[in-house]
Write a protein that holds these residues in place. Sequence first.
Motif, short mmCIF file in Angstrom:
data_model
loop_
_atom_site.label_atom_id
_atom_site.label_comp_id
_atom_site.label_asym_id
_atom_site.label_seq_id
_atom_site.Cartn_x
_atom_site.Cartn_y
_atom_site.Cartn_z
N VAL A 118 1.04 -1.04 0.04
CA VAL A 118 -0.06 -0.07 -0.06
C VAL A 118 0.78 1.34 -0.13
O VAL A 118 0.58 2.56 -0.91
N LEU A 119 2.01 1.23 0.66
CA LEU A 119 2.87 2.42 0.89
C LEU A 119 3.73 2.95 -0.14
O LEU A 119 4.28 3.74 -0.16
N LYS A 120 3.91 1.97 -1.22
CA LYS A 120 4.79 2.04 -2.30
C LYS A 120 4.31 3.27 -3.25
O LYS A 120 3.26 3.39 -3.12
N ASN A 121 5.17 3.87 -3.55
CA ASN A 121 4.94 4.81 -4.77
C ASN A 121 4.11 6.31 -4.34
O ASN A 121 3.64 7.18 -4.98
N PHE A 122 4.16 6.41 -2.90
CA PHE A 122 3.81 7.78 -2.42
C PHE A 122 4.89 8.74 -2.71
O PHE A 122 6.20 8.45 -2.58
N LYS A 123 4.68 10.05 -2.99
CA LYS A 123 5.70 10.81 -3.11
C LYS A 123 6.62 11.14 -1.84
O LYS A 123 7.66 11.18 -1.76
N PHE A 124 5.81 11.32 -0.60
CA PHE A 124 6.41 11.49 0.64
C PHE A 124 5.86 10.32 1.50
O PHE A 124 4.94 10.05 1.56
N GLY A 125 6.84 10.07 2.50
CA GLY A 125 6.29 9.07 3.53
C GLY A 125 6.83 9.54 4.78
O GLY A 125 8.12 9.97 4.93
N TRP A 179 11.32 2.57 1.82
CA TRP A 179 10.68 3.56 1.12
C TRP A 179 11.77 4.25 0.11
O TRP A 179 11.27 4.51 -0.87
N GLN A 180 12.78 4.82 0.83
CA GLN A 180 13.90 5.65 -0.05
C GLN A 180 14.37 4.67 -1.37
O GLN A 180 14.53 5.30 -2.41
#
Length: 309
Positions: A118-125, A179-180
């Motif tokens: 779900v968290l992949k491909n967000f611009k900011f985390g 994430w990075q």
Amino acid sequence: MREEILFEMKSPYRDSFKIKGFWFGEGEKTVAIVGAMRGDEIQQQYICARLVESLKDIERRGLLADDVSVLIIPSCNPFSMNVSHRFWAMDNTDINRMFPGYDKGETTQRIAAAIFEVLKNFKFGMQLASFYMPGDFVPHIRMLQTGFEDVEDAKLFGLPYVTTRKPLPFDTTLLNYNWQIWETKAFSIYAGQTNYVENATSAQTIDAILRFLQKVGVTSFKFRNAGYESIILDEGDLINVTARRAGIFYRLVGASATVEEGQALAKILDPYDASILDTVKAPVSGTVFFAHNKPLVLEHAMIYRIQEN
């Protein structure tokens, strides 16, 4: 706002294990905010819950940008919080050491895999994180040096410090690191404490996140508090102070305090007659970045970290 069950796992003994997410907006994946990954991260969950409350109001007032979406996950580990256990209660593994996860692996690997999908491909985390040692921090943003870190964006939170450090081999399983690697600008936010909720550091962290959302154009909410001009430092430059004796930790100075070289920071007392076994003194002048906050301390344990003037 849209509430969604992001992951569910049946339990033979009690209600199903569920990870809930709260979506705001309908645009591209812009900002993901993750709260409690461990069972004692109560402040982290509280901050996310307050952010859900704030973004509901912001969205209702039409102050959310049209082309963005924000996801908040207040808790990834409600089972452990229910039984007051820091790690996964069944096998003592740490979900935050399981990324990017494995959907056919052990339980915590499967949880991490479902979360990360779900968290992949967000611009900011953003992750509301906690330190492996008990203590109080100056609220700050922590970043791993992977080559994808963005210190300038980290300064937009307006917290007193932004710290960086080179990742160690075991850091490659952290959410922040992964994430990075998947090219999300990731920030670990250390809010000051873990087991407390309503205090100044909680409010400061909520303000910092809302300030960031305004500065990157996610909201048009008028936030007039500019925050701090963040100090950038490498964690390796902090001065560590360790306990020379074990005993009752009687703290005289807490996080954020300005201290002078030779100033008494704490006393370590004999647990049987309260005699002073050692007086902990500041080795340098500076600002207390971290302070141990438990009543007992072991010999050689880190009890203070100081940012030297």
